[in-house]
Design an enzyme around this catalytic site. Structure first.
Site, PDB file in Angstrom:
ATOM      1  N   SER A 136       8.561   2.780   0.618  1.00  0.00           N
ATOM      2  CA  SER A 136       8.364   1.870  -0.510  1.00  0.00           C
ATOM      3  C   SER A 136       6.983   1.251  -0.393  1.00  0.00           C
ATOM      4  CB  SER A 136       9.416   0.768  -0.482  1.00  0.00           C
ATOM      5  OG  SER A 136       9.110  -0.121   0.571  1.00  0.00           O
ATOM      6  N   LYS A 137       6.619   0.534  -1.425  1.00  0.00           N
ATOM      7  CA  LYS A 137       5.295  -0.121  -1.420  1.00  0.00           C
ATOM      8  C   LYS A 137       5.183  -1.101  -0.260  1.00  0.00           C
ATOM      9  CE  LYS A 137       3.550   0.448  -6.004  1.00  0.00           C
ATOM     10  NZ  LYS A 137       4.504   1.035  -6.903  1.00  0.00           N
TER      11      LYS A 137
END
Ligand code: GLU
Length: 471
Positions: free
Chosen positions: A240-241
């Site tokens: 994920s970011k």
């Protein structure tokens, strides 16, 4: 055996995800290694989420990674008439039916099924209704899922997965507004595109059973499936970011060469013995579905950097320069002058062997990218002010006549060091300061070789003049 056809079918909903890039790479390698075709389909049926910028991001990402596809990209939304045609065909051959249930009625039926603990999936009472009973109302078209038996997915990665057919809903194929659903679109497109192997994320494994219902109802050949595990971040959680860079273009901006990304992504979830570093040609030859791992792979920046280092070191200079120019472009840095480009080309042999990314390569080459007057890093300036400049006074005139090659330069410098009774390592910072203004440089001899006689002497004189006044 028929020709292999693979595809990547991204939904254009944002930046191109690194997981999509890896799936694309696997499909590309599989097809290219077997003289097959690799196709691109843009799954843009969800108009509220798809947009042109996201489609462009996919095309840009694919182009950067060098994943060339055959023919033009196929737009799923443009194929809606064909999806509708197939829904009606299924109706015609008795594999689908019109269902006139309202949303309320469906909810009631579902609640009843829950209350009765009914083990079977949703079936509409319209499934067997004769057309004479049809009301003049909007309807959906549903598939007639088989009531007994099982749907088997022979997955090359996950093994054989069996789903009892009575667990599979009579899913909607065509909505009451006449639009086709995603599941129908995917099956029809894959069939029409002649896709023989579907390699995709294992988040689509459940869809395979539903898509198989459509294939079977139409007597179409079922493709080979390989559902690959997701990529996790370095912390072991889903990528994920928060735990990594998720978009392909971020890696370009970090300055990794595309060949290194291909190599690293190929190794992320697939293996060929202990081989970590390989070329595209090797990857195409070696890539197979049997050696895709079953568990999620962890993104590892250290490994990526190590692979990147090897790719930069082994790259052809002209190709490396070309990629470096692209890198500067993507990070919005000014483009390089022809003089700087020429200098870089001369310098790459000395500088490409020990850097992990383009920013590091640029730093290593900063001596050739600087113009006079050379700005000197303050920390280096502190060091050099302790040293006498007489070394330069003796060295510079002799550089006029020495043969300009590495070993002669080395000889000359050693003899000057002897004359001034200093060790070379004491003299080196002064030369680094004069020639590069920095301590992070290639060797002094390599810099001199690359800069050439005239520029070397000019830089040394400039430094001497400036420091004579200052010290
Ligand atoms: N559009 C889907 C995605 O972006 C892929 C569908 C497929 O490969 O069948 O995840």
């Amino acid at each position: 055996m028929s020709k292999v056809v693979t595809r990547i079918a991204p939904s254009p909903t944002g930046d191109m995800h690194i997981g999509t890039a890896r799936t694309a790479l696997f499909n590309w390698l599989y097809a290219r290694g077997r003289n097959g075709k690799f196709l691109l389909r843009i799954e843009d049926t969800d108009k509220s989420r798809s947009n042109k910028a996201a489609t462009d991001a996919i095309l840009t990402g694919m182009a950067w990674l060098g994943l060339d596809f055959d023919g033009d990209p196929i737009s799923q939304s443009e194929r809606a008439p064909r999806h509708i045609e197939i829904a009606y065909k299924l109706l015609e051959i008795g594999q689908a039916y019109k269902c006139f249930l309202s949303e309320y009625e469906i909810n009631d039926l579902r609640s009843l099924a829950i209350k009765n603990k009914s083990p079977t999936a949703f079936r509409s009472p319209w499934r067997e209704a004769p057309s004479s009973t049809f009301p003049n109302k909007p309807f959906v078209i549903r598939i007639k899922a088989p009531q007994s038996g099982a749907t088997i997915i022979n997955d090359e990665v996950q093994g054989n997965i069996s789903i009892r057919n009575n667990q599979l809903d009579d899913m909607i194929l065509l909505r009451s507004d006449g639009t086709p659903v995603y599941m129908l679109a995917v099956a029809v497109d894959d069939h029409d595109m002649g896709v023989t192997h579907i390699i995709r994320g294992d988040d689509h494994l459940n869809n395979a059973a539903r898509q198989n219902l459509i294939y079977s109802a139409l007597n179409w050949n079922i493709p080979v499936y390989a559902h690959i595990p997701l990529i996790h971040g370095e912390d072991g959680k889903k990528l994920s970011k928060r735990n990594s860079a998720t978009s392909v273009i971020e890696y370009k901006k970090m300055g990794y060469p595309a060949s290194a990304m291909r190599n690293y992504l190929a190794r992320l979830g697939w293996s060929h013995g202990d081989d970590e570093f390989f070329t595209d040609e090797q990857a195409k030859k070696w890539f197979d579905l049997q050696h895709i791992g079953k568990s999620p792979s962890r993104f590892d920046f250290k490994k990526l950097s190590n692979i990147s280092k090897l790719h930069i070191a082994n790259a052809d200079n002209a190709a490396l320069l070309h990629e470096l120019i692209e890198y500067l472009n993507v990070v919005d840095q000014p483009s390089l002058s022809q003089t700087h480009l020429n200098g870089l080309l001369r310098s790459l042999d000395f500088t490409k062997s020990s850097v992990k990314s383009f920013p590091e390569l640029l730093e290593k080459n900063s001596f050739i990218l600087k113009d006079r007057p050379i700005y000197i890093d303050p920390d280096l300036r502190e060091k050099i002010e302790e040293f006498p400049l007489k070394t330069l006074k003796i060295l510079t005139p002799q550089l006029q006549n020495v043969k300009w090659d590495r070993s002669k330069l080395e000889e000359l410098l050693n003899s000057v060091c002897e004359q001034v009774e200093l060790k070379f390592r004491t003299v080196a910072p002064i030369l680094r300061a004069a020639l590069a203004g920095s301590s992070k440089t290639p060797s002094v001899f390599d810099m001199m070789t690359v800069l050439g006689r005239e520029e070397t002497i000019e830089r040394l004189i400039e430094f001497e003049v400036k420091n004579n006044n200052e010290i």
